[in-house]
Design a protein around this motif. Structure first.
Motif, mmCIF file in Angstrom:
data_model
loop_
_atom_site.group_PDB
_atom_site.id
_atom_site.type_symbol
_atom_site.label_atom_id
_atom_site.label_comp_id
_atom_site.label_asym_id
_atom_site.label_seq_id
_atom_site.Cartn_x
_atom_site.Cartn_y
_atom_site.Cartn_z
ATOM 1 N N LEU A 1 53.489 17.626 -28.496
ATOM 2 C CA LEU A 1 54.576 17.936 -29.422
ATOM 3 C C LEU A 1 54.496 16.994 -30.609
ATOM 4 C CD1 LEU A 1 57.704 18.347 -27.105
ATOM 5 C CD2 LEU A 1 56.211 20.132 -27.996
ATOM 6 N N GLU A 2 54.805 17.507 -31.784
ATOM 7 C CA GLU A 2 54.927 16.682 -32.986
ATOM 8 C C GLU A 2 56.342 16.865 -33.496
ATOM 9 O OE1 GLU A 2 52.971 17.660 -36.880
ATOM 10 O OE2 GLU A 2 51.737 15.940 -36.311
ATOM 11 N N CYS A 3 57.155 15.818 -33.443
ATOM 12 C CA CYS A 3 58.583 15.944 -33.759
ATOM 13 C C CYS A 3 58.948 15.118 -34.987
ATOM 14 C CB CYS A 3 59.434 15.505 -32.566
ATOM 15 S SG CYS A 3 59.244 16.561 -31.119
ATOM 16 N N TYR A 4 59.907 15.620 -35.749
ATOM 17 C CA TYR A 4 60.382 14.956 -36.957
ATOM 18 C C TYR A 4 61.897 14.861 -36.897
ATOM 19 C CZ TYR A 4 55.730 16.135 -38.637
ATOM 20 O OH TYR A 4 54.373 16.250 -38.772
ATOM 21 N N VAL A 5 62.409 13.667 -37.148
ATOM 22 C CA VAL A 5 63.856 13.464 -37.153
ATOM 23 C C VAL A 5 64.430 14.021 -38.443
ATOM 24 C CG1 VAL A 5 65.715 11.765 -37.111
ATOM 25 C CG2 VAL A 5 63.671 11.424 -35.705
ATOM 26 N N MET A 6 65.477 14.833 -38.318
ATOM 27 C CA MET A 6 66.116 15.418 -39.492
ATOM 28 C C MET A 6 67.147 14.440 -40.047
ATOM 29 S SD MET A 6 66.663 19.309 -38.059
ATOM 30 C CE MET A 6 67.255 19.896 -39.651
ATOM 31 N N PRO A 7 67.064 14.107 -41.334
ATOM 32 C CA PRO A 7 67.975 13.124 -41.911
ATOM 33 C C PRO A 7 69.422 13.611 -41.895
ATOM 34 C CG PRO A 7 66.731 14.228 -43.641
ATOM 35 C CD PRO A 7 66.133 14.664 -42.339
ATOM 36 N N GLY A 8 70.312 12.723 -41.584
ATOM 37 C CA GLY A 8 71.739 13.028 -41.649
ATOM 38 C C GLY A 8 72.330 13.594 -40.388
ATOM 39 N N ILE A 9 71.492 14.059 -39.456
ATOM 40 C CA ILE A 9 72.009 14.578 -38.194
ATOM 41 C C ILE A 9 71.153 14.053 -37.052
ATOM 42 C CG2 ILE A 9 72.954 16.690 -39.222
ATOM 43 C CD1 ILE A 9 70.557 18.193 -38.120
ATOM 44 N N ASP A 10 71.738 14.001 -35.893
ATOM 45 C CA ASP A 10 71.048 13.456 -34.732
ATOM 46 C C ASP A 10 70.239 14.545 -34.033
ATOM 47 O OD1 ASP A 10 70.270 11.595 -32.855
ATOM 48 O OD2 ASP A 10 71.994 11.973 -31.551
ATOM 49 N N ARG A 11 69.260 15.074 -34.757
ATOM 50 C CA ARG A 11 68.417 16.133 -34.224
ATOM 51 C C ARG A 11 66.990 15.939 -34.737
ATOM 52 N NH1 ARG A 11 72.216 16.764 -31.528
ATOM 53 N NH2 ARG A 11 73.331 18.665 -30.937
ATOM 54 N N SER A 12 66.029 16.492 -34.024
ATOM 55 C CA SER A 12 64.647 16.493 -34.490
ATOM 56 C C SER A 12 64.074 17.898 -34.374
ATOM 57 C CB SER A 12 63.787 15.505 -33.685
ATOM 58 O OG SER A 12 63.772 15.851 -32.315
ATOM 59 N N VAL A 13 63.115 18.185 -35.231
ATOM 60 C CA VAL A 13 62.416 19.467 -35.219
ATOM 61 C C VAL A 13 61.026 19.226 -34.654
ATOM 62 C CG1 VAL A 13 61.429 21.287 -36.653
ATOM 63 C CG2 VAL A 13 63.701 20.408 -37.153
ATOM 64 N N CYS A 14 60.611 20.061 -33.729
ATOM 65 C CA CYS A 14 59.328 19.866 -33.060
ATOM 66 C C CYS A 14 58.409 21.070 -33.223
ATOM 67 C CB CYS A 14 59.538 19.615 -31.554
ATOM 68 S SG CYS A 14 60.356 18.048 -31.188
ATOM 69 N N SER A 15 57.133 20.772 -33.387
ATOM 70 C CA SER A 15 56.088 21.778 -33.356
ATOM 71 C C SER A 15 55.237 21.553 -32.112
ATOM 72 C CB SER A 15 55.196 21.694 -34.597
ATOM 73 O OG SER A 15 55.868 22.152 -35.741
ATOM 74 N N GLU A 16 54.794 22.650 -31.524
ATOM 75 C CA GLU A 16 53.985 22.587 -30.313
ATOM 76 C C GLU A 16 52.519 22.820 -30.681
ATOM 77 O OE1 GLU A 16 57.508 24.787 -27.703
ATOM 78 O OE2 GLU A 16 55.778 25.897 -28.489
#
Length: 298
Positions: free
Chosen positions: A94-109
């Motif tokens: 997985l390659e994940c990126y933290v989204m600024p301003g919210i406590d979430r990350s977006v991941c690519s498989e």
């Protein structure tokens, strides 16, 4: 988005697709257990790449960092038809990126499948269960496709867009005749074509002064020269425009009837940027198709 958060990867030999699915689930669970921000499954496509072993390093480099721009499930297919046994070796990450301003990350498989033996000739049955339902499927083919071969035919039938780089091909422009046969089956993008974009814009700005051009001389790759020649013929509606080609590793200059065209502004795009541009396209490129046909008028 921020720099990627590297998660643990999984590898296995002689695996089945159920093993791959379980590995993906375990990696996501591991991310949560380690206290990282919850991830969002925001894939916008399935990105398949057919990557013969000699192209693997370049393919990985081009894909590096693209997950941030195109969250997706990427499936790298590495064929080895001459292996002494029939099996699938796999790695999943997985390659994940933290989204600024919210406590979430977006991941690519990223799923890398090494298809050994006869499995290299039947990729569709392996890939199809891994496609994400209702999302477009893009296929990047490294090197020249084996025209008419069953692996190409199978994957084209699964694909919404085929992405090639005709710079990687031999025997141009005759090879384009094989490509034309795929235009009615799937949308086609060509990275060699995209790399001529700045020059095409420049040449178009010279209208109407170029209306009577008789010869175009291109210093660049064979693919760039053929596509620019075909583009000019198709745009001007004339098959009598001669093409002269001077070999170079990149597009360095164009002359029209012996007069040098101005150099366009900007820098040549990076490989990952070009691929990213092609992954943003969802419809046929009729201008490109006309340029390919124009290249094979001789």
């Amino acid at each position: 988005m921020s720099a990627p958060v590297d998660l643990e990867s999984w590898t296995g030999e002689d695996v089945n697709l159920a093993d791959v699915g379980r590995a993906l689930a375990q990696l996501r669970a591991s991310s949560a257990e380690q206290g990282r921000p919850p991830n969002l499954r925001t894939s916008v496509m399935t990105h398949i790449a057919w990557v013969p072993p000699g192209w693997l390093d370049k393919a990985r480099a081009a894909l590096s960092g693209m997950g941030e721009r195109h969250p997706s499930r990427t499936i790298l297919l590495v064929p080895d038809p001459d292996a002494g046994e029939n099996r699938i070796d796999a790695s999943v990450s997985l390659e994940c990126y933290v989204m600024p301003g919210i406590d979430r990350s977006v991941c690519s498989e990223v799923i890398e499948l090494h298809l050994l033996g006869t499995l290299a000739k039947a990729p569709a049955s392996i890939v199809e269960p891994l496609l994400i339902s209702d999302l477009p499927v893009f296929l990047r083919w490294r090197g020249e496709p084996p025209w008419g071969a069953q692996e190409l035919e199978q994957l084209v039938d699964l694909t919404d867009r085929l992405i090639v780089d005709s710079t990687e091909w031999d025997d141009l422009p005759s090879t384009y005749r094989q490509l034309v046969e795929l235009f009615e089956r799937t949308a086609v993008s060509d990275i060699a074509w995209e790399r001529t974009s700045r020059w095409r814009t420049l040449l178009a700005s010279l209208w109407p002064g170029i209306a009577d051009v008789r010869t175009i001389r291109v210093r660049g790759t064979a693919a760039q020269a053929q596509l620019l020649g075909g583009w000019l013929r198709s745009r001007l509606g004339r098959d009598d425009i001669a093409l002269e080609h001077v070999e170079a590793e990149r597009l360095e200059g164009i002359e029209l009837d012996g007069e040098a065209a101005p150099f366009p502004p900007g820098d040549p795009p990076q490989p990952s940027d070009v691929l990213s541009e092609e992954l943003d396209r969802y419809t046929r490129d009729r201008v490109y198709e006309a340029a390919v046909r124009g290249a094979i008028t001789e």
